[in-house]
Design a protein around this motif. Structure first.
Motif, mmCIF file in Angstrom:
data_model
loop_
_atom_site.group_PDB
_atom_site.id
_atom_site.type_symbol
_atom_site.label_atom_id
_atom_site.label_comp_id
_atom_site.label_asym_id
_atom_site.label_seq_id
_atom_site.Cartn_x
_atom_site.Cartn_y
_atom_site.Cartn_z
ATOM 1 N N VAL A 48 0.854 -1.187 0.000
ATOM 2 C CA VAL A 48 0.000 0.000 0.000
ATOM 3 C C VAL A 48 0.887 1.234 0.000
ATOM 4 O O VAL A 48 1.659 1.458 0.931
ATOM 5 C CB VAL A 48 -0.943 0.012 1.214
ATOM 6 C CG1 VAL A 48 -1.783 1.290 1.222
ATOM 7 C CG2 VAL A 48 -1.840 -1.222 1.204
ATOM 8 N N ASP A 49 0.771 2.035 -1.071
ATOM 9 C CA ASP A 49 1.493 3.301 -1.238
ATOM 10 C C ASP A 49 3.011 3.091 -1.339
ATOM 11 O O ASP A 49 3.751 3.259 -0.367
ATOM 12 C CB ASP A 49 1.162 4.287 -0.109
ATOM 13 C CG ASP A 49 -0.253 4.820 -0.215
ATOM 14 O OD1 ASP A 49 -0.890 4.626 -1.275
ATOM 15 O OD2 ASP A 49 -0.732 5.436 0.748
ATOM 16 N N ALA A 50 3.453 2.745 -2.526
ATOM 17 C CA ALA A 50 4.885 2.538 -2.790
ATOM 18 C C ALA A 50 5.545 3.900 -2.950
ATOM 19 O O ALA A 50 5.536 4.490 -4.035
ATOM 20 C CB ALA A 50 5.081 1.684 -4.032
ATOM 21 N N ALA A 51 6.117 4.397 -1.873
ATOM 22 C CA ALA A 51 6.563 5.783 -1.791
ATOM 23 C C ALA A 51 8.078 5.912 -1.886
ATOM 24 O O ALA A 51 8.816 5.193 -1.218
ATOM 25 C CB ALA A 51 6.084 6.405 -0.471
ATOM 26 N N HIS A 52 8.525 6.846 -2.706
ATOM 27 C CA HIS A 52 9.898 7.353 -2.754
ATOM 28 C C HIS A 52 10.942 6.358 -3.251
ATOM 29 O O HIS A 52 11.562 6.571 -4.291
ATOM 30 C CB HIS A 52 10.334 7.881 -1.375
ATOM 31 C CG HIS A 52 9.465 8.934 -0.808
ATOM 32 N ND1 HIS A 52 9.180 10.109 -1.469
ATOM 33 C CD2 HIS A 52 8.795 8.999 0.375
ATOM 34 C CE1 HIS A 52 8.390 10.854 -0.717
ATOM 35 N NE2 HIS A 52 8.135 10.206 0.398
ATOM 36 N N ILE A 79 3.380 7.562 -4.833
ATOM 37 C CA ILE A 79 3.424 6.655 -5.986
ATOM 38 C C ILE A 79 4.774 6.610 -6.705
ATOM 39 O O ILE A 79 4.918 5.850 -7.666
ATOM 40 C CB ILE A 79 2.332 7.013 -7.014
ATOM 41 C CG1 ILE A 79 2.574 8.388 -7.649
ATOM 42 C CG2 ILE A 79 0.946 6.928 -6.381
ATOM 43 C CD1 ILE A 79 1.665 8.692 -8.832
ATOM 44 N N THR A 80 5.767 7.363 -6.253
ATOM 45 C CA THR A 80 7.003 7.464 -7.036
ATOM 46 C C THR A 80 7.793 6.162 -7.129
ATOM 47 O O THR A 80 8.624 6.009 -8.022
ATOM 48 C CB THR A 80 7.916 8.572 -6.481
ATOM 49 O OG1 THR A 80 7.962 8.475 -5.051
ATOM 50 C CG2 THR A 80 7.405 9.943 -6.870
ATOM 51 N N ALA A 81 7.556 5.208 -6.238
ATOM 52 C CA ALA A 81 8.264 3.922 -6.322
ATOM 53 C C ALA A 81 7.442 2.843 -7.006
ATOM 54 O O ALA A 81 7.913 1.713 -7.158
ATOM 55 C CB ALA A 81 8.676 3.452 -4.927
ATOM 56 N N ARG A 105 0.880 13.068 -13.839
ATOM 57 C CA ARG A 105 1.988 14.004 -13.631
ATOM 58 C C ARG A 105 3.299 13.261 -13.346
ATOM 59 O O ARG A 105 4.376 13.849 -13.442
ATOM 60 C CB ARG A 105 1.664 14.930 -12.459
ATOM 61 C CG ARG A 105 0.499 15.866 -12.736
ATOM 62 C CD ARG A 105 0.151 16.701 -11.519
ATOM 63 N NE ARG A 105 -0.912 17.634 -11.851
ATOM 64 C CZ ARG A 105 -0.998 18.871 -11.372
ATOM 65 N NH1 ARG A 105 -0.079 19.324 -10.538
ATOM 66 N NH2 ARG A 105 -1.998 19.657 -11.713
ATOM 67 N N VAL A 106 3.186 11.986 -12.971
ATOM 68 C CA VAL A 106 4.363 11.188 -12.624
ATOM 69 C C VAL A 106 4.687 10.170 -13.706
ATOM 70 O O VAL A 106 5.858 9.951 -14.031
ATOM 71 C CB VAL A 106 4.146 10.483 -11.267
ATOM 72 C CG1 VAL A 106 5.354 9.625 -10.896
ATOM 73 C CG2 VAL A 106 3.853 11.503 -10.167
ATOM 74 N N TYR A 107 3.649 9.535 -14.272
ATOM 75 C CA TYR A 107 3.861 8.427 -15.205
ATOM 76 C C TYR A 107 3.202 8.702 -16.558
ATOM 77 O O TYR A 107 2.130 9.319 -16.623
ATOM 78 C CB TYR A 107 3.300 7.127 -14.624
ATOM 79 C CG TYR A 107 4.031 6.659 -13.385
ATOM 80 C CD1 TYR A 107 5.316 6.140 -13.478
ATOM 81 C CD2 TYR A 107 3.440 6.746 -12.127
ATOM 82 C CE1 TYR A 107 5.991 5.718 -12.343
ATOM 83 C CE2 TYR A 107 4.117 6.322 -10.983
ATOM 84 C CZ TYR A 107 5.393 5.808 -11.104
ATOM 85 O OH TYR A 107 6.068 5.393 -9.985
ATOM 86 N N SER A 108 3.825 8.198 -17.603
ATOM 87 C CA SER A 108 3.297 8.358 -18.961
ATOM 88 C C SER A 108 2.341 7.235 -19.346
ATOM 89 O O SER A 108 1.676 7.311 -20.387
ATOM 90 C CB SER A 108 4.446 8.423 -19.971
ATOM 91 O OG SER A 108 5.234 7.248 -19.914
#
Length: 218
Positions: A48-52, A79-81, A105-108
């Motif tokens: 849950v919430d793969a962060a950084h 979500i960056t990780a 905004r983070v992923y294509s």
């Protein structure tokens, strides 16, 4: 930081990993520490919430099969990780569609699956129930695990009250309605595992809701 077990039922546990990085929105950037939750047994789990930073998350996963990466919302610090975790595990990502504009905004490429209110996800010996709780963001969700007596609230509810609502795509009135109608309907003893900081309980937060103050600009 090494993974810390915070709850369990039979062979199924919830572990917390804390990762550090930044959160950026509306032209500002802030340093933040995030709680990443890993739910499962010795064979399979969900994140849950793969962060950084994927490395400490993957260390905590070990050799287990990752069934899914569940996103409580799509602010970048949560979500960056996800991409790195997918590269390592091929675990599909799940997000409520109302947060797609933040994800983009983070992923294509988009998340693999949508989360909807009432969805149920099985892992180990428990069932995770999805509760749509908009306000911090339009697609924010909380994840309840009745068997463990917990609810993972992302940035919707903290030890001390509602999550932030002073930035784009957020609403104080909406988040407080989500908390009061959906989360405060849960048993008072339910443990609240948050996206940042310490845990609390539904009863503790319901008892001090009269102390909430609308943030400036929210």
């Amino acid at each position: 930081m090494a993974a810390e077990i915070v709850a369990g039922h039979g062979d199924t546990t919830i572990e917390r990993v804390i990762t550090s990085g930044t959160f950026s929105l509306d032209g500002g950037t802030w340093d933040v520490d995030n709680n990443v939750w890993i739910i499962g047994d010795d064979k399979e789990c969900v994140i849950v919430d793969a962060a950084h930073d994927a490395a400490p998350i993957l260390d905590a996963v070990g050799g287990r099969t990752v069934k899914a990466v569940l996103c409580t919302h799509a602010h970048d610090d949560h979500i960056t990780a996800v991409g790195e975790v997918f590269d390592a595990t091929k675990a599909p990502s799940y997000l409520h569609p109302s947060d797609r504009m933040l994800w983009d905004r983070v992923y294509s490429v988009g998340p693999d699956h949508e989360l909807s209110d009432g969805d149920r996800i099985e892992v180990g010996e428990v069932t995770i129930e999805v509760i749509h709780t908009p306000g911090h963001s339009p697609g924010a969700v909380c994840l309840r695990i009745p068997t463990l007596g917990v609810v993972l609230t992302g940035d919707t509810l903290f030890d001390g009250g509602p999550g932030a609502t002073g930035r784009s795509f957020s609403s104080y009135d909406t988040i407080t309605d989500s908390i009061r109608t959906k989360l405060f309907a849960l048993p008072a003893e339910t443990i609240v595992l948050t996206g940042h900081g310490d845990s609390t309980t539904i009863g503790e937060e319901a008892a001090r809701q009269d102390e909430w103050e609308r943030p400036e600009g929210a």
